[in-house]
Scaffold this motif. Structure first.
Motif, PDB file in Angstrom:
ATOM      1  N   GLN A 196      -9.064   7.365  -0.369  1.00 34.72           N
ATOM      2  CA  GLN A 196      -8.929   7.524  -1.822  1.00 34.72           C
ATOM      3  C   GLN A 196     -10.267   7.967  -2.443  1.00 34.72           C
ATOM      4  OE1 GLN A 196      -6.810   4.370  -3.736  1.00 34.72           O
ATOM      5  NE2 GLN A 196      -7.290   5.066  -5.786  1.00 34.72           N
TER       6      GLN A 196
ATOM      7  N   GLN B  63      -5.428  -0.382  -9.431  1.00 31.08           N
ATOM      8  CA  GLN B  63      -6.314   0.455  -8.624  1.00 31.08           C
ATOM      9  C   GLN B  63      -7.795   0.243  -8.954  1.00 31.08           C
ATOM     10  OE1 GLN B  63      -5.385   2.523  -6.056  1.00 31.08           O
ATOM     11  NE2 GLN B  63      -3.415   1.514  -6.343  1.00 31.08           N
TER      12      GLN B  63
ATOM     13  N   TYR C 289      -7.633   2.855   4.004  1.00 29.38           N
ATOM     14  CA  TYR C 289      -7.039   3.710   2.978  1.00 29.38           C
ATOM     15  C   TYR C 289      -7.890   3.886   1.710  1.00 29.38           C
ATOM     16  CZ  TYR C 289      -3.475   3.252  -0.925  1.00 29.38           C
ATOM     17  OH  TYR C 289      -2.768   3.288  -2.092  1.00 29.38           O
TER      18      TYR C 289
ATOM     19  N   ASP D 227     -10.601  11.569  -1.767  1.00 38.31           N
ATOM     20  CA  ASP D 227      -9.707  12.332  -2.660  1.00 38.31           C
ATOM     21  C   ASP D 227     -10.398  12.659  -3.976  1.00 38.31           C
ATOM     22  OD1 ASP D 227      -7.640  11.876  -0.825  1.00 38.31           O
ATOM     23  OD2 ASP D 227      -6.790  10.186  -1.952  1.00 38.31           O
TER      24      ASP D 227
HETATM   25  N1  TRP Z   1      -3.870   4.541  -4.127  1.00 38.42           N
HETATM   26  C1  TRP Z   1      -3.157   5.084  -5.244  1.00 38.42           C
HETATM   27  C2  TRP Z   1      -1.854   4.283  -5.446  1.00 38.42           C
HETATM   28  O1  TRP Z   1      -1.406   3.628  -4.556  1.00 38.42           O
HETATM   29  C3  TRP Z   1      -2.801   6.536  -5.045  1.00 38.42           C
HETATM   30  C4  TRP Z   1      -4.011   7.378  -4.824  1.00 38.42           C
HETATM   31  C5  TRP Z   1      -4.423   7.952  -3.669  1.00 38.42           C
HETATM   32  C6  TRP Z   1      -4.953   7.762  -5.820  1.00 38.42           C
HETATM   33  N2  TRP Z   1      -5.533   8.687  -3.861  1.00 38.42           N
HETATM   34  C7  TRP Z   1      -5.896   8.597  -5.159  1.00 38.42           C
HETATM   35  C8  TRP Z   1      -5.093   7.488  -7.190  1.00 38.42           C
HETATM   36  C9  TRP Z   1      -6.988   9.121  -5.839  1.00 38.42           C
HETATM   37  C10 TRP Z   1      -6.186   8.022  -7.859  1.00 38.42           C
HETATM   38  C11 TRP Z   1      -7.123   8.835  -7.183  1.00 38.42           C
HETATM   39  O2  TRP Z   1      -1.296   4.354  -6.525  1.00 38.42           O
END
Ligand code: TRP
Length: 338
Positions: A136, A154, A132, A139
């Motif tokens: 991220q 995070q 995961y 993303d």
């Molecule tokens: N992993 C983050 C959480 O659990 C959520 C998230 C997913 C995120 N992709 C991201 C946060 C990209 C910042 C940037 O809160």
């Protein structure tokens, strides 16, 4: 402050929106919109890493879009992750730039994989939960975002994203991805009013969080029963964690005057907890009633709201496609003609 710098953050479509998440994330997101190019994503792919059902995932993803809009996030800045499938393609590519050893050190994986068992999924831990953090990174990097507003929890994931970006840049022989910086909110951690030693959280149960959409009666009741003294004697002489939490809620809800004058009462030893609670409840109720009104308005035409989010996702997708194309060219991967 610059509109040239892209901000990206994600929020999981699981659990309700409580004041901890509101003061800790959403309110900050709202403010940042004034000065930056902001992209806020409902991370439905990420939500599949914990036990889930298709029906609930769909429902909660849409609900979160409505809720974010009700809180003042502009619809053109909101998108749903699965409507930009390029994230998953970049995820694969970045897997190949991720250190396996570093992935095995992610503390959130360790926490969540132990909780999966508790949640009754017969101890099933998916590979998705393990990888995961690479999704991220995709993303963030797919928009070449420079700033990522997130909670302290995070930080380790963000460090991984930075390392992935660096490794890719070395491979590309140029500064292709900006190295993203975390933006950690200044708002103090919001604690549970029922147990001020723990963070306000949906997973602890209803009394441990105050829903942003709760009605006035419920908010007043929850604040009314907030723990003020721990009763352990441990806080003798210092402000108890419960009272400190009420003061920070008051400050976070924008009641600077009440905050200052009640703090003077506290210092003079004449503070009545009932007065403090009354003011905190006023602050939260004021925020909540505005947001609830907005939500009612949005719900009048659900279809129009959904279309707005689909449209913004469509527009945002074009940016993701452009980056992915460049990445594939750099890697020597054939591109589909667009
Ligand atoms: N992993 C983050 C959480 O659990 C959520 C998230 C997913 C995120 N992709 C991201 C946060 C990209 C910042 C940037 O809160």
């Amino acid at each position: 402050m610059s509109k040239n710098n892209t901000i990206l953050s994600g929020i999981q479509p699981t659990g309700k929106l409580h004041f901890g998440r509101y003061f800790g994330a959403v309110e900050n997101w709202k403010r940042l919109q004034e000065d930056y190019d902001c992209l806020y994503m409902v991370v439905n792919y990420h939500a599949m890493t914990m036990p889930f059902t298709g029906k609930k995932l769909a429902e909660e993803s849409w609900n979160l879009c409505f809720n974010l809009m009700a809180c003042g996030i502009k619809p053109e800045n909101i998108f749903i992750q699965s409507l930009v499938p390029e994230h998953t393609e970049l995820n694969w590519i970045l897997n190949c730039f991720t250190s396996y050893g570093q992935l095995t050190r992610m503390t959130q994986f360790k926490d969540k994989s132990s909780r999966n068992e508790e949640l009754g999924d017969q101890g099933f831990i998916s590979g998705g939960l393990f990888t995961y953090p690479v999704l991220q990174a995709a993303d963030i990097l797919i928009y070449k975002a420079g700033i990522v507003p997130v909670g302290k929890d995070q930080e380790q994931h963000l460090e991984l994203s930075r390392n992935i970006a660096q490794r890719f840049n070395n491979f590309a022989g140029k500064e292709f991805f900006p190295i993203p910086e975390g933006l950690y909110t200044k708002v103090k951690k919001v604690m549970s009013t029922a147990d001020p030693n723990r963070k306000m959280s949906a997973s602890l149960g209803d009394k441990h969080n105050i829903d942003v959409f709760a009605d006035e009666k419920r908010i007043r009741k929850q604040i009314g029963s907030a723990v003020t003294d721990s009763g352990t004697g441990a806080d003798a002489g210092a402000m108890s964690v419960g009272v400190a939490n009420l003061f920070s809620l008051l400050e976070a809800s924008g009641r600077a005057d009440a905050h200052a004058s009640l703090l003077l009462d506290y210092e003079a030893g004449s503070l009545k907890y009932a007065d403090l609670k009354h003011e905190v409840a006023n602050g939260l109720v004021a925020i909540s009633s505005e947001i609830r009104e907005n939500l009612e308005e949005l719900k009048k035409d659900r279809k129009a709201v959904k279309n707005q989010i689909k449209q913004s996702s469509f527009e945002i997708r074009k940016r993701a496609q452009a980056t992915l194309k460049e990445v594939k060219d750099i890697c020597g991967l054939m591109n589909v003609r667009m």
